[in-house]
Design an enzyme around this catalytic site. Structure first.
Site, PDB file in Angstrom:
ATOM      1  N   LEU A 133       0.803  -1.435  -0.218  1.00 16.53           N
ATOM      2  CA  LEU A 133      -0.013   0.018  -0.082  1.00 16.53           C
ATOM      3  C   LEU A 133       1.054   1.250  -0.039  1.00 16.53           C
ATOM      4  O   LEU A 133       1.835   1.272   0.622  1.00 16.53           O
ATOM      5  CB  LEU A 133      -0.845  -0.117   1.322  1.00 16.53           C
ATOM      6  N   ASP A 134       0.456   2.514  -0.697  1.00 16.64           N
ATOM      7  CA  ASP A 134       1.172   3.696  -0.484  1.00 16.64           C
ATOM      8  C   ASP A 134       1.213   3.979   0.730  1.00 16.64           C
ATOM      9  O   ASP A 134       0.155   3.558   1.615  1.00 16.64           O
ATOM     10  CB  ASP A 134       0.402   4.676  -1.474  1.00 16.64           C
ATOM     11  N   ALA A 135       1.907   5.144   1.208  1.00 17.20           N
ATOM     12  CA  ALA A 135       1.910   5.536   2.580  1.00 17.20           C
ATOM     13  C   ALA A 135       0.782   5.788   3.075  1.00 17.20           C
ATOM     14  O   ALA A 135       0.408   5.574   4.199  1.00 17.20           O
ATOM     15  CB  ALA A 135       3.286   6.447   2.843  1.00 17.20           C
TER      16      ALA A 135
END
Length: 295
Positions: A133-135
């Site tokens: 997942l993106d940050a």
């Protein structure tokens, strides 16, 4: 150390060990190579056996898989664990936390928390995230606890997202409302000169397919359920920006920043076939209260 024990079935009588491990239990070539370097980790009826040797019905194969942790732990981080067993752990990742350590995020990542958790529970494991997942993307992140589980789960975890997107199209004068449901089929490529940003590129991009269904609609934002056929970098974010309905808080792709400091995207559900128990696992996350913005 994870130990796997298999009893050879009649139908595999006389098959070479490597063929048995690959075809029946999903061992990858990388795992096979690693095991060849550790002969003491491969036993057949209590003694070492080579990968080229045959196995016979009723025989007992025992495989040991060993890990050496290398990400520094940070016990001060807080992440909810939704599910854990000997092979898989699933986290509910908060916003602002990268999955992997990097130069600018050496101690504040999911990997650092994973290492701390392993120390606290007496496990020595390499960090192997199967889903990423993106940050700023929140929600469920599946991590394999050994090489075999990683090999068998990679690319086989189904994910369902919840996103908050602009209700009215940002790219046309009529400002049309987002359709009730639909499919975005538009190939993605890296934007030239950048390491992070992606764009729709029908000439050079790789296939990317995103499906969505509106769950709740407001004047400013709509709450949508999203699932994908492909897993390209920033796929959901780029696709909704491409159709003129960017995610709330997504500064990189034109989202409204008045209510969110990061993009409003949450991995709410995951499902997968368990790598060793072979039952279907279904997991749900606590969904962020995006509904307060549907007005």
């Amino acid at each position: 150390m994870r130990v796997f024990t298999y009893t050879i079935e009649q139908e595999y009588d006389g098959v070479k060990l490597e063929q048995y491990l690959r075809s029946v239990h999903g061992y990858s070539g990388r795992i096979i190579i690693a095991l060849k370097k550790k002969p003491e980790y491969v036993q057949y009826n209590g003694v070492h056996i080579r990968m080229v040797d045959p196995v016979f019905a009723g025989g007992i194969v025992q495989i040991q898989l060993e890990d050496q942790p290398h990400i520094p732990p940070n016990p001060d981080l807080k992440v909810e664990i939704v599910y854990e067993d000997d092979d898989v752990i699933v986290f509910d990742k908060p916003s602002g936390m990268p999955v992997h350590p990097s130069r600018n995020h050496a101690l504040d990542t999911l990997g650092n928390y994973f290492s701390a958790h392993c120390i606290q529970t007496g496990q020595e494991l390499i960090f192997r995230p199967v889903t990423r997942l993106d940050a700023d993307t929140t929600g469920l992140c599946v991590v394999a606890k050994n090489a075999l589980s990683c090999s068998k789960l990679s690319g086989k975890v189904n994910k369902e997202y919840i996103a908050l997107v602009s209700s009215r199209c940002q790219t046309v004068e009529a400002a049309a409302l987002l359709e009730e449901e639909g499919t975005i089929d538009a190939p993605l490529a890296r934007v030239g000169g950048t390491a992070i940003k992606r764009c729709v590129d029908f000439e050079h991009g790789k296939q990317a397919v995103t499906h969505f269904k509106v769950l709740n609609r407001g004047e400013k934002y709509s709450l949508v359920k999203v699932w994908t056929e492909t897993g390209r970098t920033h796929q959901i974010r780029v696709h909704f920006s491409y159709i003129g309905h960017p995610l709330a808080g997504d500064s990189l792709y034109g989202g409204d920043m008045s209510d969110f400091s990061g993009h409003a995207l949450h991995c709410a559900k995951v499902s997968f076939l368990h790598p060793t128990m072979h039952n279907k696992v279904y997991l749900c996350s606590n969904i962020n209260n995006y509904t307060t913005y549907i007005v």
